[in-house]
Motif scaffolding. Structure first.
Motif, PDB file in Angstrom:
ATOM      1  N   PRO A 230       0.868  -1.138  -0.068  1.00 60.97           N
ATOM      2  CA  PRO A 230      -0.167  -0.049   0.091  1.00 60.97           C
ATOM      3  C   PRO A 230       0.820   1.085   0.031  1.00 60.97           C
ATOM      4  O   PRO A 230       1.947   1.327   0.551  1.00 60.97           O
ATOM      5  CB  PRO A 230      -0.772   0.023   1.279  1.00 60.97           C
ATOM      6  CG  PRO A 230       0.056  -0.889   2.607  1.00 60.97           C
ATOM      7  CD  PRO A 230       0.598  -1.914   1.516  1.00 60.97           C
ATOM      8  N   THR A 231       0.430   2.198  -0.764  1.00 59.79           N
ATOM      9  CA  THR A 231       1.074   3.591  -0.756  1.00 59.79           C
ATOM     10  C   THR A 231       0.426   4.650   0.032  1.00 59.79           C
ATOM     11  O   THR A 231      -0.670   4.956  -0.053  1.00 59.79           O
ATOM     12  CB  THR A 231       1.096   4.063  -2.261  1.00 59.79           C
ATOM     13  OG1 THR A 231       1.846   3.064  -2.988  1.00 59.79           O
ATOM     14  CG2 THR A 231       1.991   5.215  -2.501  1.00 59.79           C
ATOM     15  N   PRO A 232       1.221   5.318   1.169  1.00 59.99           N
ATOM     16  CA  PRO A 232       0.324   6.245   1.911  1.00 59.99           C
ATOM     17  C   PRO A 232       0.072   7.458   1.213  1.00 59.99           C
ATOM     18  O   PRO A 232       1.055   7.713   0.157  1.00 59.99           O
ATOM     19  CB  PRO A 232       1.579   6.634   3.076  1.00 59.99           C
ATOM     20  CG  PRO A 232       2.161   5.079   2.988  1.00 59.99           C
ATOM     21  CD  PRO A 232       2.284   4.800   1.772  1.00 59.99           C
ATOM     22  N   ALA A 236       2.646   9.160  -2.213  1.00 59.30           N
ATOM     23  CA  ALA A 236       2.126   9.515  -3.299  1.00 59.30           C
ATOM     24  C   ALA A 236       1.969  10.904  -3.769  1.00 59.30           C
ATOM     25  O   ALA A 236       2.411  11.381  -4.982  1.00 59.30           O
ATOM     26  CB  ALA A 236       0.803   8.754  -3.950  1.00 59.30           C
ATOM     27  N   ASN A 237       1.367  11.707  -3.020  1.00 60.00           N
ATOM     28  CA  ASN A 237       1.447  13.459  -3.331  1.00 60.00           C
ATOM     29  C   ASN A 237       2.757  13.820  -3.351  1.00 60.00           C
ATOM     30  O   ASN A 237       2.891  14.903  -4.184  1.00 60.00           O
ATOM     31  CB  ASN A 237       0.688  13.902  -1.874  1.00 60.00           C
ATOM     32  CG  ASN A 237       0.694  15.467  -1.955  1.00 60.00           C
ATOM     33  OD1 ASN A 237       1.751  16.150  -1.647  1.00 60.00           O
ATOM     34  ND2 ASN A 237      -0.347  15.917  -2.616  1.00 60.00           N
ATOM     35  N   TYR A 238       3.731  13.304  -2.612  1.00 60.07           N
ATOM     36  CA  TYR A 238       5.143  14.043  -2.633  1.00 60.07           C
ATOM     37  C   TYR A 238       5.890  13.495  -4.086  1.00 60.07           C
ATOM     38  O   TYR A 238       6.420  14.419  -4.627  1.00 60.07           O
ATOM     39  CB  TYR A 238       5.904  13.403  -1.482  1.00 60.07           C
ATOM     40  CG  TYR A 238       7.532  13.838  -1.502  1.00 60.07           C
ATOM     41  CD1 TYR A 238       7.660  15.219  -1.571  1.00 60.07           C
ATOM     42  CD2 TYR A 238       8.382  13.208  -1.620  1.00 60.07           C
ATOM     43  CE1 TYR A 238       8.969  15.850  -1.282  1.00 60.07           C
ATOM     44  CE2 TYR A 238       9.808  13.553  -1.440  1.00 60.07           C
ATOM     45  CZ  TYR A 238      10.243  14.825  -1.316  1.00 60.07           C
ATOM     46  OH  TYR A 238      11.314  15.362  -1.494  1.00 60.07           O
ATOM     47  N   ALA A 239       5.482  12.265  -4.300  1.00 58.79           N
ATOM     48  CA  ALA A 239       6.033  11.885  -5.856  1.00 58.79           C
ATOM     49  C   ALA A 239       5.549  12.908  -6.815  1.00 58.79           C
ATOM     50  O   ALA A 239       6.317  13.263  -7.797  1.00 58.79           O
ATOM     51  CB  ALA A 239       5.618  10.496  -5.961  1.00 58.79           C
ATOM     52  N   VAL A 240       4.262  12.990  -6.925  1.00 57.32           N
ATOM     53  CA  VAL A 240       3.615  13.814  -7.879  1.00 57.32           C
ATOM     54  C   VAL A 240       4.022  15.315  -7.910  1.00 57.32           C
ATOM     55  O   VAL A 240       4.273  16.021  -8.906  1.00 57.32           O
ATOM     56  CB  VAL A 240       2.076  13.824  -7.794  1.00 57.32           C
ATOM     57  CG1 VAL A 240       1.474  14.790  -8.727  1.00 57.32           C
ATOM     58  CG2 VAL A 240       1.646  12.416  -8.176  1.00 57.32           C
ATOM     59  N   ASN A 272       6.843   5.504 -11.334  1.00 53.09           N
ATOM     60  CA  ASN A 272       7.982   4.739 -11.051  1.00 53.09           C
ATOM     61  C   ASN A 272       8.698   5.366  -9.939  1.00 53.09           C
ATOM     62  O   ASN A 272       9.256   4.266  -9.039  1.00 53.09           O
ATOM     63  CB  ASN A 272       9.252   5.052 -12.365  1.00 53.09           C
ATOM     64  CG  ASN A 272       9.030   4.400 -13.596  1.00 53.09           C
ATOM     65  OD1 ASN A 272       8.069   3.437 -13.478  1.00 53.09           O
ATOM     66  ND2 ASN A 272       9.322   4.639 -14.569  1.00 53.09           N
ATOM     67  N   LEU A 273       8.442   6.610  -9.514  1.00 45.10           N
ATOM     68  CA  LEU A 273       9.041   6.980  -7.957  1.00 45.10           C
ATOM     69  C   LEU A 273       8.358   6.133  -6.787  1.00 45.10           C
ATOM     70  O   LEU A 273       8.814   5.640  -6.008  1.00 45.10           O
ATOM     71  CB  LEU A 273       8.795   8.425  -7.801  1.00 45.10           C
ATOM     72  CG  LEU A 273       9.683   9.433  -8.355  1.00 45.10           C
ATOM     73  CD1 LEU A 273       9.423  10.719  -8.030  1.00 45.10           C
ATOM     74  CD2 LEU A 273      11.147   9.133  -7.962  1.00 45.10           C
ATOM     75  N   VAL A 274       7.114   5.980  -7.141  1.00 48.74           N
ATOM     76  CA  VAL A 274       6.130   5.293  -6.084  1.00 48.74           C
ATOM     77  C   VAL A 274       6.462   3.789  -5.942  1.00 48.74           C
ATOM     78  O   VAL A 274       6.705   3.049  -5.098  1.00 48.74           O
ATOM     79  CB  VAL A 274       4.699   5.545  -6.436  1.00 48.74           C
ATOM     80  CG1 VAL A 274       3.876   4.451  -5.235  1.00 48.74           C
ATOM     81  CG2 VAL A 274       4.528   6.878  -5.845  1.00 48.74           C
ATOM     82  N   LEU A 275       6.660   3.152  -7.288  1.00 43.61           N
ATOM     83  CA  LEU A 275       6.997   1.647  -7.358  1.00 43.61           C
ATOM     84  C   LEU A 275       8.423   1.328  -6.819  1.00 43.61           C
ATOM     85  O   LEU A 275       8.310   0.427  -6.306  1.00 43.61           O
ATOM     86  CB  LEU A 275       6.962   1.271  -9.008  1.00 43.61           C
ATOM     87  CG  LEU A 275       6.793   0.083  -9.292  1.00 43.61           C
ATOM     88  CD1 LEU A 275       5.442  -0.636  -8.277  1.00 43.61           C
ATOM     89  CD2 LEU A 275       6.744  -0.268 -10.921  1.00 43.61           C
ATOM     90  N   ALA A 276       9.253   2.068  -7.164  1.00 48.25           N
ATOM     91  CA  ALA A 276      10.636   1.912  -6.691  1.00 48.25           C
ATOM     92  C   ALA A 276      10.835   2.098  -5.368  1.00 48.25           C
ATOM     93  O   ALA A 276      11.515   1.371  -4.497  1.00 48.25           O
ATOM     94  CB  ALA A 276      11.568   2.761  -7.324  1.00 48.25           C
ATOM     95  N   ALA A 277       9.825   2.957  -4.484  1.00 55.88           N
ATOM     96  CA  ALA A 277       9.926   3.308  -3.302  1.00 55.88           C
ATOM     97  C   ALA A 277       9.312   2.076  -2.467  1.00 55.88           C
ATOM     98  O   ALA A 277       9.706   1.793  -1.405  1.00 55.88           O
ATOM     99  CB  ALA A 277       9.160   4.700  -3.029  1.00 55.88           C
TER     100      ALA A 277
END
Length: 332
Positions: A230-232, A236-240, A272-277
């Motif tokens: 799960p992504t907090p 996700a907001n920071y990555a965007v 990709n930022l979220v997936l890699a994180a």
């Protein structure tokens, strides 16, 4: 999440970390040092994503990729990209054959792209027409030959290499193809002690590739676990916000981006930022990614997606500097 579900999640994360540590150990039996590069390569592999490795000759780029394929027990193929390489040399081609009854028919001969891990060596040496043949495989996970579409078996990854110092006779990769690589992994020179160990290892006999530690099904389970993390919302907001800040025409862009960037990262950068994180969080034994995970993967994921303008060239500002400044300017 109930206590029972949380306990199951922790057990799966522990199993993930153990499996990946086994792979790390096997890779280091062949590769000396390069810890950051190996971890970034593992993140790309564990998310089923393509990667671009940039480094001068002699830094074991090819050996690193072959060792990764051996550790995962994947089928492996290597394509040496040259100016005369044709699309059919990658995808395969059709031949006129004769059946047992004497009739003639077209038979498809698969090319080297039909492998779990394809090493595109010095990818920028091939002409754009040939590069585009690989782009279809990277983007769609299939190839089209003679009007027929042939699916590629999962997992399918392309690891490409580039030499940063020899640019004569090369064709720069188009932005559309660069965007298909999750990471641009940069490999530097080893430390003095690491270089001594490399010399000792490579001059003392044959170095075998690591033994397989995972089969295909086990790997696919690990990949599915990464996707299921799960992504907090704040992550996700920071990555965007990081990606939007690279786009000079966006209202949330930073002044540094407006001054020096021609084109910024698209939505695939945020994804990709979220997936890699997520993958990094699991590697660290955690059940969810954090802001720190995002920040640690920003440089290899965004630097090849940022196109600097003429002013940046004149002021000697690189995409790497733009990305580093971005981390300072965008609040977590």
């Amino acid at each position: 999440m109930s206590d029972h579900s949380l306990e199951i999640a922790r057990e799966r994360v522990a199993e993930f970390a153990t499996s990946v540590q086994t792979i790390r150990t096997s890779l280091h039996q062949v590769i000396v040092g390069q810890n950051d590069a190996l971890d970034q390569l593992l993140v790309s592999a564990l998310t089923g994503s393509h990667a671009l490795i940039v480094g001068v000759p002699g830094l074991a780029k090819t050996l690193m990729v072959k060792a990764l394929a051996a550790a995962f027990s994947w089928s492996f193929s290597r394509v040496q990209f040259t100016p005369d390489l044709m699309p059919s040399d990658i995808t395969g081609y059709e031949l006129l054959g004769r059946g047992d009854d004497g009739s003639h028919h077209m038979t498809f001969r698969p090319g080297p792209v039909f492998a779990n891990l394809v090493l595109a060596d010095e990818i920028n040496r091939a002409a754009p027409k040939t590069q585009s043949a690989l782009l279809e495989a990277m983007a769609e996970r299939h190839v089209t030959v003679g009007g027929k579409t042939y699916d590629l078996e999962e997992p399918f990854l392309v690891i490409a290499t580039q030499n940063p110092i020899e640019q004569e006779g090369t064709y720069p990769l188009p932005e559309a193809q660069l965007d298909r690589f999750m990471m641009e992994i940069r490999i530097g020179y080893p430390s003095p002690s690491e270089e001594e160990e490399v010399v000792m290892r490579t001059t003392s006999g044959h170095n075998a590739l690591p033994a397989a530690t995972l089969n295909r099904e086990a790997f696919l389970q690990l990949r599915d676990l990464v996707w299921a993390v799960p992504t907090p919302p704040n992550v996700a907001n920071y990555a965007v916000r990081l990606c939007r800040a690279t786009r000079p025409e966006d209202g949330s862009s930073t002044r540094f981006s407006r001054d020096y960037v021609s084109w910024g990262a698209g939505p695939r950068g945020s994804q990709n930022l979220v997936l890699a994180a997520k993958a990094r969080a699991l590697l660290m034994g955690r059940t969810a990614p954090t802001i720190d995970d995002i920040q640690s993967v920003v440089p290899p994921i965004l630097r090849h997606r940022v196109v600097v303008n003429h002013r940046a060239v004149g002021d000697a500002v690189t995409a790497e500097q733009v990305v580093n400044q971005l981390l300072k300017d965008v609040a977590a």
